[in-house]
Each structure stands twice: as C-alpha cells, then as structure tokens.
Design a protein around this motif. Structure first.
Motif, short mmCIF file in Angstrom:
data_model
loop_
_atom_site.label_atom_id
_atom_site.label_comp_id
_atom_site.label_asym_id
_atom_site.label_seq_id
_atom_site.Cartn_x
_atom_site.Cartn_y
_atom_site.Cartn_z
N VAL A 94 0.86 -1.19 0.00
CA VAL A 94 0.00 0.00 0.00
C VAL A 94 0.90 1.25 0.00
O VAL A 94 2.10 1.15 0.22
CB VAL A 94 -0.92 0.04 1.25
N TRP A 95 0.27 2.41 -0.22
CA TRP A 95 0.99 3.68 -0.07
C TRP A 95 0.73 4.19 1.35
O TRP A 95 -0.34 4.77 1.62
CB TRP A 95 0.48 4.72 -1.08
N ALA A 96 1.67 3.96 2.26
CA ALA A 96 1.55 4.55 3.60
C ALA A 96 1.89 6.04 3.48
O ALA A 96 2.48 6.47 2.49
CB ALA A 96 2.49 3.85 4.55
N HIS A 97 1.49 6.81 4.49
CA HIS A 97 1.54 8.27 4.35
C HIS A 97 1.91 8.93 5.67
O HIS A 97 1.32 8.62 6.71
CB HIS A 97 0.14 8.72 3.89
N SER A 98 2.88 9.84 5.64
CA SER A 98 3.22 10.64 6.82
C SER A 98 3.45 12.08 6.38
O SER A 98 3.80 12.33 5.22
CB SER A 98 4.51 10.13 7.47
N THR A 99 3.26 13.01 7.31
CA THR A 99 3.49 14.43 6.99
C THR A 99 4.39 15.08 8.04
O THR A 99 4.53 14.58 9.16
CB THR A 99 2.16 15.21 6.91
N SER A 100 4.96 16.22 7.64
CA SER A 100 5.97 16.86 8.47
C SER A 100 6.02 18.35 8.15
O SER A 100 5.68 18.77 7.04
CB SER A 100 7.32 16.22 8.14
N THR A 101 6.49 19.12 9.10
CA THR A 101 6.72 20.53 8.79
C THR A 101 8.22 20.81 8.56
O THR A 101 8.60 21.93 8.21
CB THR A 101 6.22 21.45 9.93
N ASP A 102 9.06 19.79 8.82
CA ASP A 102 10.50 20.05 8.74
C ASP A 102 11.31 18.92 8.11
O ASP A 102 12.55 18.93 8.22
CB ASP A 102 11.05 20.36 10.14
N LEU A 103 10.65 17.94 7.54
CA LEU A 103 11.32 16.80 6.89
C LEU A 103 12.02 15.86 7.89
O LEU A 103 12.68 14.91 7.48
CB LEU A 103 12.35 17.25 5.84
N ILE A 104 11.92 16.13 9.18
CA ILE A 104 12.62 15.32 10.18
C ILE A 104 11.64 14.68 11.18
O ILE A 104 11.76 13.51 11.51
CB ILE A 104 13.66 16.17 10.94
N ASN A 105 10.69 15.47 11.67
CA ASN A 105 9.66 14.95 12.59
C ASN A 105 8.41 14.65 11.76
O ASN A 105 8.00 15.48 10.93
CB ASN A 105 9.35 15.99 13.66
N TRP A 106 7.79 13.50 12.01
CA TRP A 106 6.72 13.03 11.12
C TRP A 106 5.49 12.57 11.88
O TRP A 106 5.60 11.95 12.93
CB TRP A 106 7.23 11.87 10.25
N ASP A 107 4.32 12.88 11.30
CA ASP A 107 3.04 12.38 11.83
C ASP A 107 2.46 11.38 10.84
O ASP A 107 2.41 11.66 9.64
CB ASP A 107 2.03 13.54 11.98
N PRO A 108 1.99 10.26 11.35
CA PRO A 108 1.43 9.25 10.44
C PRO A 108 -0.03 9.53 10.10
O PRO A 108 -0.75 10.15 10.88
CB PRO A 108 1.54 7.97 11.26
N HIS A 109 -0.45 9.07 8.95
CA HIS A 109 -1.86 9.12 8.53
C HIS A 109 -2.22 7.73 8.02
O HIS A 109 -1.33 6.93 7.72
CB HIS A 109 -2.05 10.16 7.43
N PRO A 110 -3.50 7.47 7.83
CA PRO A 110 -3.86 6.17 7.27
C PRO A 110 -3.28 6.03 5.86
O PRO A 110 -3.04 7.05 5.19
CB PRO A 110 -5.39 6.22 7.21
N PRO A 111 -3.07 4.80 5.40
CA PRO A 111 -2.56 4.64 4.04
C PRO A 111 -3.40 5.45 3.05
O PRO A 111 -4.63 5.47 3.13
CB PRO A 111 -2.71 3.14 3.80
N ALA A 112 -2.70 6.13 2.14
CA ALA A 112 -3.39 7.01 1.20
C ALA A 112 -4.01 6.20 0.06
O ALA A 112 -5.09 6.52 -0.43
CB ALA A 112 -2.40 8.02 0.64
#
Ligand SMILES: OC[C@H]1O[C@@](CO)(OC[C@@]2(O[C@H]3O[C@H](CO)[C@@H](O)[C@H](O)[C@H]3O)O[C@H](CO)[C@@H](O)[C@@H]2O)[C@@H](O)[C@@H]1O
Length: 583
Positions: A94-112
C-alpha cells in the motif's frame, strides 16, 4: 426459478462475498494501522530494539521500501512509501503516508492508497506526485491488476482544503496507461511513473521504467489533460543490456549554484539548465545517474560526454541505497532527494524484530561546479536535532594511532571532521587494475597500511574494538611522478558485529577532490545506520550494521590513522542527536 435468475443470484452472491472480503481486509488494514500508530517511537531505541533508529524515518512496524510521491503542499511535507501492513517482509503493498513541517519529525496518517479496484487489486506500487498548474497535487502510481499486469493509475485528494491530504480518490478512468498487443509493452516490466513535466508544446510528459529483453528503457507518455495519455513512439532514453529500469527520476538542475529547479521549468532568462536521469537498476539494486541535456523537441535525453546510462554511471550512494526520488521544495527553493535503505540482517531477524527498511535523511541535491557530478548534503533541518557538542582542533594523528571522542552519544550522533595530509609525495601509486573502488576497499581492509591512509572514523565501536564500522580515506598517486591524486573512500562493515549472519559487504567510492585541500568527512550515526558523506557530499556511502556490544551507551567513536604518514585533524565536531518525533 429460471436458470437466468439462478445465475444472477449466483453472480450477486459472488459479488457480495468479494465485497465483504474486501471491506474486511480494508478494516483489518485500518485496524492494524490504528494499533500501530498508538505506539510511539519518540524515545531512543530500547534494549529489546537496539537497531531501531532515533532520527531516520521508519514506520512503527513492518516492511517499508521505496519512498513515493514526496512533495510539499500548503507548507506541509508529504512522504508516501511502499508498506506492507501485514508483516516485515515485502508484500500486500500500500501507499503509507506521513506528513511533516520540517522533513525530520513526522506524523502518520492512514494509508493514502491501498488495493481496492481491479486496476490495483494486487498492489499499489511506486509512483510520484505532480503539482498541477492550479496547485492541485495528483498521484500517478503503478497498480497490479487481476492478471498481475502493471498499469498506471491516477489518484487525487478528496479535500484540497486539507493540508494533510488524508483521503485520496482514484479515477474511474483508471488505468490510464496499460500494456496491450498494439503498444507491445512488457506487462511485467512497466512501472514507477515519474513526476510529470510540461513540454514545449504545453503537453505533459511522464516516463515509466521498463525493459524489453535486456534493454532497459524509460517509456515516454504525453497528455494534454493528464487523463488521456499517449505512448510516444520513442523512449526518452534506453540502454541495451542493463535490464529493468525501476523508479526512474528525471529533473532539471541549474548549471551553476545549488538552488533547485521546478520539474517543468525551462530556466530563468540567461540560466543554463542541465538534466539528470536517474534509474534504479533491478539487476544490481543500485541507483545510477547521468547528467545531460534534454532535447525538448525530440523528447530525448542526451547524456553529456563521458556518461552512459548504465551500471558504469555514477551512483547517488555507494552503499545500500535504492529506489530514490527527488522533489522540488518550493518553500526552500531546493531539490530534495529521498532514498530507501534496506536491512543487512537476515529475513529471520527482520521477522523477529518486526520491521525492515528505513529512509535515509533527506538530502539537498545539486550539480557540482564541474558539471560532472551531483553533490548531496543532509537537509539543514536535521541539524536542529544536534544537542551536546564536542569540538577538537588541530590534533595530530601519528601513524597507527586512534583518538577517542568522548562526551557524545556515539550511537546517535552527527560527526564532521576535516583531515589534512602532510606528505602527499609519500602516497602509493595506483595500479592499472584498480578500477573498482569497492573491490579496492574490500581487498585492502582497514588493517592494511598504505602510504597515505587508511585514516577516518571508527563508529559504533565497542570499547575494546571487538566491533566497529570504519569509514576512511586512502590517497594514491595517479601515476609514478605524477602530481595528480586519487582519493578512495571506504565504509568497512567487516568488523561491525560479532553476529555472523549479517551482510557485511565493504563499500567504496572514488571521491573527486584535491587532497592538497583539507578532506572532509561527515557521518550520521543512528544505531544501525551510518550515512557517510565524503568531500562535502561528493561521495556518499550508507551502511547498515547491527553491533552486539557497541549498543547505546556502550558505543564509542574514534578518529584514527592506520597509515604510515602523520595526518592532522584540523577540526572535529561531534554532536549528540535528539530523537526525532516519528510515530
Ligand atoms: O514495491 C514495489 C515497488 O518496488 C520496486 C523497487 O523497489 O520493485 C521491487 C520488486 O520486488 C523486488 O524488490 C522487493 C523490494 O524492493 C523485494 O523484497 C522483492 O522480493 C523483490 O521481488 O517488485 C517486483 C515484484 O516482486 C519486482 O519485479 C521488483 O524488483 C518498484 O519497481 C515497485 O514499484
């Protein structure tokens, strides 16, 4: 009941069964995801998990491979990646998905994106994001259909006002590109669409990795509306004998300077652009690149003199590094490179630890002044994790000496060192047969003394050096009586662990630098990964190691010189690194 009614009921039952299986699978996958994301990875790796990284991106659990569709949208960085929700080995992608404001710390989201439709029911494989001129991001990805054919699909965000782009919808027009008898595309070797770019005629172009027999190629498709795609008669580029080209990447770089260039850009007035074609060679599992010119009218990539797009081309990284992908970071006007590093441990160990695969620290990437190679450097944001700093200045490393660097968390550190060699004339002369740097490094391991070198760093080392990973230089004269030199950089894992089962291959690269100048070496050390940058990012080597003794507080760091000539450490700065928030 008539036969027709019976068969209709049969079909209906079959459909309901398939649907309920699919929904159950989906729920299971979301359930797994929810359970996973409740576990936090914000602490340093534990005693039970000594090899989990502190600041390199990895999911809480299971298998991860290629980075997919990196981008910035409304100030938020997105990273998608190939993930198996069901285990620590490749499969169920699957395509898992995470987001960040600084490319270093990341928040996960459900697979996109996950398998849900006939056009991707057997897997949602790699692909890229393109930001359309109205600012809308769209994903092109490879789906595996019921016949296990590779087809190209599109997905778009459900809600563009959500900067996290949590939900994605697939087009009913999918697949947009598929192998058939007319186009003659190899249905099992047609994957990994790039970010698309706008051509001189305002039509979109995208390339897709492929092979026909032993010819590796980048098939070009064009489109006016991003939905109806037409295969171009000729590929953008190909090479006979190289085998399957996976995960191609094609992007412009400015000839001078380090700023990034948007993928569709034709350049500023008076600005000279070059183009880079990168391919991930399935046969060797390495990422190779070539610098050249993009002929926009003929839709051809023309490598610069001396370059060939095959396994002789330069590599982004001479260690473990694959399926990389760049994106243009419009917020910081730079091009950023992501790459996947797999494990060197056995599959049994991966299953036992419950995970496999990390992403390297994103790197800024640009063309060297020479125009002959790319330079990579970890994004500046990683430096925000630096805490306690230790500095050494003007230390002398005599022949066969070591200098321990005390005061930093050696298992989770960032180290930058500048060496200066004193007697260049004492360098040994290169042999004509020494053309393969990896072979040179493995034949002359760290204990083999030469005129100049080995000198460098010993990282993830146990107190009494039962275990260590050494990253070092050797310098050779190009020829007898020559004042030209060859700088060899090695990453030697052969003594990295008392455990026997791991892959401890030694890696090597030539570094295009002048040793009359100070030689720089940087190492990002993170429990089971050592990312090394020689000559200020002119050669990169990433390795995976699993020490048994040199774990956590029992890990040590040394500068060393085992060569016959004295070497100066002009400066050495080491930092303890905080853990990133990656859950
Ligand atoms: O996840 C699919 C995407 O990954 C790519 C490049 O990494 O193709 C991988 C590939 O599978 C092999 O590689 C896996 C790890 O990358 C490995 O664990 C697996 O056992 C290998 O077969 O996927 C297909 C199918 O197996 C194979 O042909 C590739 O080499 C990328 O091209 C895919 O989009």
């Amino acid at each position: 009941m008539t036969k027709e009614v019976c068969s209709n009921i049969g079909l209906w039952l079959l459909f309901t069964l398939l649907l309920s299986n699919y929904v159950a699978d989906l729920e299971a996958s979301h359930h797994v995801y929810n359970r996973l994301t409740q576990r936090s990875n914000t602490k340093s790796p534990s005693v039970n998990q000594p090899y989990r990284t502190g600041y390199h991106f990895q999911p809480p659990k299971n298998w991860m491979n290629d980075p997919n569709g990196p981008m910035i949208y409304k100030g938020i960085y997105h990273l998608f990646y190939q993930w198996n929700p069901k285990g620590a080995v490749w499969g169920n992608i699957v395509w898992a998905h995470s987001t960040s404001t600084d490319l270093i710390n990341w928040d996960p989201h459900p697979p996109a994106i996950f398998p849900s439709e006939p056009f991707d029911i057997n897997g949602c494989w790699s692909g890229s994001v393109t930001i359309l001129p109205d600012g809308k991001p769209v994903i092109l990805y490879t789906g595996i259909d019921p016949k296990n054919q590779q087809v190209q699909n599109i997905a778009e965000p459900k809600d563009l006002s959500d900067p996290y782009l949590v939900e994605w919808k697939k087009s009913p027009l999918n697949p947009l590109m598929a192998p058939d008898a007319v186009n003659g595309i190899n249905a099992s070797s047609f994957r990994d669409p790039t970010t698309a770019w706008l051509g001189h005629d305002k039509k979109w172009r995208v390339i897709i990795g492929s092979k026909i027999h032993r010819r590796g190629l980048a098939i070009t498709y064009t489109s006016k509306d991003f939905l109806k795609w037409e295969k171009s008669p000729e590929p953008l580029h190909y090479d006979d004998g190289s085998g399957m080209w996976e995960c191609p990447d094609f992007f412009p770089v400015t000839r001078f300077g380090s700023k990034g260039v948007e993928t569709s850009s034709f350049g500023e007035p008076n600005e000279v652009l070059k183009h880079v074609l990168k391919i991930s060679l399935d046969d060797t599992k390495h990422d190779y690149y070539t610098v050249g010119t993009y002929d926009r009218v003929g839709d051809k990539f023309v490598p610069d003199k001396g370059f060939k797009m095959d396994g002789t081309a330069p590599r982004y990284d001479y260690g473990k590094y694959y399926a990389s992908k760049t994106f243009y970071d419009s917020a910081k006007n730079r091009r950023v490179l992501w790459g996947w590093t797999n494990e060197s441990s056995s599959v049994e160990d991966d299953v036992e630890k419950g995970w496999s695969g990390i992403q390297t620290i994103p790197r800024k990437i640009w063309l060297d002044r020479s125009g002959k190679q790319l330079i990579q450097w970890p994004v500046r944001e990683v430096e925000r994790l630096r805490t306690k700093q230790v500095n050494l200045r003007n230390k002398v490393l005599n022949s066969r000496s070591r200098l321990e660097v005390y005061g930093v968390t050696a298992a989770q550190a960032d180290v930058e060192v500048l060496f200066k060699v004193r007697n260049l004339e004492k360098a040994d002369v290169m042999k004509a047969s020494w053309t393969d740097p990896q072979l040179m490094c493995s034949q002359m391991n760290v204990s083999v003394k030469s005129g100049l070198g080995p000198f460098g760093l010993m990282v993830l080392a146990s107190k009494n050096l039962e275990e260590y990973t050494s990253v070092y230089f050797r310098i050779f004269k190009a020829h007898q009586n020559s004042n030209k030199y060859v700088v060899l950089m090695c990453s030697d894992q052969s003594r990295s662990s008392l455990e026997e089962d791991n892959d401890k291959t030694t890696y090597g690269a030539f570094v295009d630098i002048n040793p009359h100048q100070p030689l720089s070496l940087r190492a990002l050390i993170d429990h089971s990964v050592v990312e090394s940058f020689g000559g200020k990012g002119r050669a990169c080597i990433t390795s995976r190691v699993y020490p048994k003794l040199a774990i956590g507080k029992n890990s040590h760091l040394f500068a060393f010189n085992y060569g016959s000539q004295t070497v100066d450490v002009l400066s050495l700065s080491a930092w303890s690194m905080k853990s990133a928030q990656i859950s």
